[in-house]
Design an enzyme around this catalytic site. Structure first.
Site, PDB file in Angstrom:
ATOM      1  N   ILE A 150       0.920  -1.277  -0.094  1.00 49.58           N
ATOM      2  CA  ILE A 150       0.069   0.109   0.146  1.00 49.58           C
ATOM      3  C   ILE A 150       1.027   1.242   0.030  1.00 49.58           C
ATOM      4  CG2 ILE A 150      -1.710   1.329   1.275  1.00 49.58           C
ATOM      5  CD1 ILE A 150      -2.845  -1.342   2.248  1.00 49.58           C
ATOM      6  N   CYS A 382      32.772   2.259  18.829  1.00 54.27           N
ATOM      7  CA  CYS A 382      31.903   3.028  19.188  1.00 54.27           C
ATOM      8  C   CYS A 382      31.603   2.613  20.660  1.00 54.27           C
ATOM      9  CB  CYS A 382      30.712   3.293  18.524  1.00 54.27           C
ATOM     10  SG  CYS A 382      30.042   4.872  18.860  1.00 54.27           S
ATOM     11  N   HIS A 509      32.953   5.266  13.760  1.00 53.62           N
ATOM     12  CA  HIS A 509      32.805   4.080  13.030  1.00 53.62           C
ATOM     13  C   HIS A 509      33.472   3.739  11.605  1.00 53.62           C
ATOM     14  CE1 HIS A 509      28.974   2.800  15.086  1.00 53.62           C
ATOM     15  NE2 HIS A 509      28.981   4.047  15.496  1.00 53.62           N
ATOM     16  N   GLU A 511      33.829   1.266   9.854  1.00 59.21           N
ATOM     17  CA  GLU A 511      33.284   0.416   9.005  1.00 59.21           C
ATOM     18  C   GLU A 511      32.541   1.156   7.891  1.00 59.21           C
ATOM     19  OE1 GLU A 511      32.575   0.795  12.011  1.00 59.21           O
ATOM     20  OE2 GLU A 511      30.418   0.383  12.438  1.00 59.21           O
TER      21      GLU A 511
END
Ligand code: GLN
Length: 534
Positions: A150, A382, A509, A511
């Site tokens: 929807i 972190c 971070h 990564e």
């Protein structure tokens, strides 16, 4: 060349790899020298995925300009090496928010605000936005979800309108579907694809290219049948068979001419097929790297997608170090003082994962203690870095009650504390310290060496809490060094215990910025240390 728009939709089922197909197509067009961007439009109502539980939506990826986004943006960056921005991630929530804000300001002059045209106009404006800010040849727009949902309807209507307005040479639809194999019948079934394409046609969109996800090779007959039923050229029916690695998808798509067909349909001269040399080298290295290295991921989400970018970064660094990284998820909630040795047994290195809240943190602290006292290479990211800092305070500095104020607001030794700028914030969404910040590295540290003797680096953040500078001198005196500092705010971004093999925690971070062709230096250095430990 005027900017051309490619829309990627999906049918039949979710998780077919639309993100990977979008990233692969981006890679192939980029390799031909085109300026490209890839953006994701998600039909859910959250303003951004930042407040979503990773169990529901996997990792939250952060762009350099500080937007919390869908993990598919991570694929886009890892494949193309092109940084995405906040304009590359849009949700229904953001669309409605801007329309409603405009309505409140009175911009619509008393008009009735409706899905068509107001919401669809805002979707169209956002689709075109990236190319209005920079010169781009191709904008690839991935529509999240599955057609038939929807909440997808306004997005599909916006695409339909744009295709009409821009014309077939500037707007094209690639539809990704699934061809299931019924083992009992021993047959591949095309009916779901036919139905899905019919559904799209019912919305006024004729796909020009079909990508069929399948677990088994599709024969020519089957491709011809799909082409015939769906008004698509046989050459534009591409198969996306399960492959050993997502990084083989671009090569596989190129072999079948996905990019060439799109160029042809959009009236662009095809030219020579790019060789994808460095990419193929990576794949070759990957194949050669059979020697296994076992890395433990200490975290609380027992789900592949929750640590997606970390897994990919480890795999990139492993490949370039001629190793196949085998990751082992170690649930930090199950780690106890009695079983920590057993839980970490056999690991040549440990990553202590990011996260929020108290669940599983004592296990992370126990893991940090074990790896520190057994000199096992450890990478804290972190929250992982914060747990290394807490463990050190408890067991080396002698502050038994040391903690982060995130976990215990009363703690007398808040070695991790809420950042000053966060103290007045009450809203949850998009209010953390987000995006890329500079970090000055201390010379002669392991990180300085890992980054190739760079003094200033830039890395992405997503956190509210920080190392408490009140304790800095005590840490430094006791062998945990603060080797990365944000020059503007004097925040500690990296800690390291130099006397250990590799014991490093980063507040940022890393990564998020490892790519196939440019593995991240810290992951490279970490894997290197793990190999020497194996
Ligand atoms: N919860 C911690 C903070 O907000 C760490 C966040 C993270 O690991 N991304 O500072």
């Amino acid at each position: 060349m005027e900017t051309k728009y490619i829309f990627i939709t999906g049918g039949v089922a979710s998780s077919l790899g639309k993100g990977i197909v979008s990233a692969s197509l981006g890679k192939l067009l980029q390799a031909r020298g085109y300026r490209i961007t890839i953006q994701k439009f998600d039909p859910y109502i959250n303003i951004d995925p930042g407040t979503l539980n990773p169990y529901e939506h996997g990792e939250c990826y952060v762009t350099a300009d500080g937007m919390e986004t869908d993990l598919d943006l991570g694929h886009y960056e890892r494949f193309t090496g092109i940084e995405t921005t906040r304009d590359n991630s849009v949700t229904t929530g953001r669309i409605y928010l801007s329309v409603i804000e405009r309505e409140r300001r009175g911009d619509y002059l008393g008009k009735t605000i409706q899905v068509v045209p107001h919401i669809t106009d805002e979707i169209k404006r956002r689709i075109l936005l990236n190319a209005s800010k920079q010169p781009l040849d191709f904008v690839i727009t991935e529509i999240g979800g599955t057609i038939g949902d929807i909440e997808s309807q306004p997005f599909l209507e916006a695409i339909r309108q744009l295709r009409w307005e821009l014309g077939p040479q500037r707007a094209l639809n690639v539809h990704l579907t699934y061809v299931p194999y019924l083992a009992a019948a021993g047959e591949l079934k095309t009916k779901p694809t036919q139905t899905s394409v019919k559904q799209l046609q019912g919305l006024g969109i004729q796909p020009e290219v079909l990508v069929l996800r399948t677990e088994h090779e599709l024969g020519d007959d089957l491709r011809a049948k799909v082409a015939h039923f769906c008004n698509v050229d046989v050459s534009a029916v591409i198969q996306s068979q399960d492959l050993p690695s997502i990084y083989e998808v671009p090569v596989n798509m190129q072999r079948q001419g996905l990019d060439a067909i799109i160029l042809k349909k959009m009236g662009v001269e095809i030219g020579e097929t790019p060789e994808l040399g460095p990419w193929r080298n990576f794949l070759e290295c990957r194949k050669q790297a059979t020697e296994i290295i076992d890395i433990g991921l200490v975290g609380k989400y027992d789900l592949q997608d929750a640590y997606k970018s970390i897994l990919e970064s480890l795999a990139h660094a492993g490949t370039y170090n001629n190793r196949k990284v085998r990751t082992h998820f170690i649930n930090s909630e199950h780690i106890t003082r009695q079983n920590v040795a057993e839980q970490l047994d056999g690991m040549t290195g440990i990553v202590i994962c990011p996260g929020f809240g108290t669940r599983g943190i004592e296990g992370k602290i126990l893991a940090a203690e074990y790896t520190r006292t057994h000199d096992i290479p450890t990478f804290g990211i972190c929250l992982g870095m914060q747990m290394m800092v807490i463990e050190f305070a408890r067991n080396v500095l002698g502050y038994k009650d040391a903690n982060s104020t995130e976990m215990d607001v009363q703690t007398a030794h808040n070695v991790i504390d809420l950042m000053e700028e966060q103290k007045t914030i009450t809203q949850m969404g998009g209010t953390m310290r987000l995006g890329a910040y500079e970090c000055q590295l201390v010379e002669n540290s392991k990180v300085f060496e890992a980054y190739g003797d760079k003094a200033i680096i830039k890395e992405r953040h997503r956190h509210r809490y920080e190392f408490n500078n009140k304790y800095r001198e005590e840490y430094e005196a006791a062998a945990m060094k603060c080797v990365g500092i944000n020059p503007a705010a004097d925040l500690v971004e990296i800690v390291e215990i130099p006397i250990l093999r590799w014991y490093i925690g980063t507040q940022f971070h890393p990564e998020y910025s490892s790519t196939v062709l440019h593995p991240h230096p810290l992951f490279m250095s970490f894997i290197h240390a793990c190999i020497s430990n194996s």
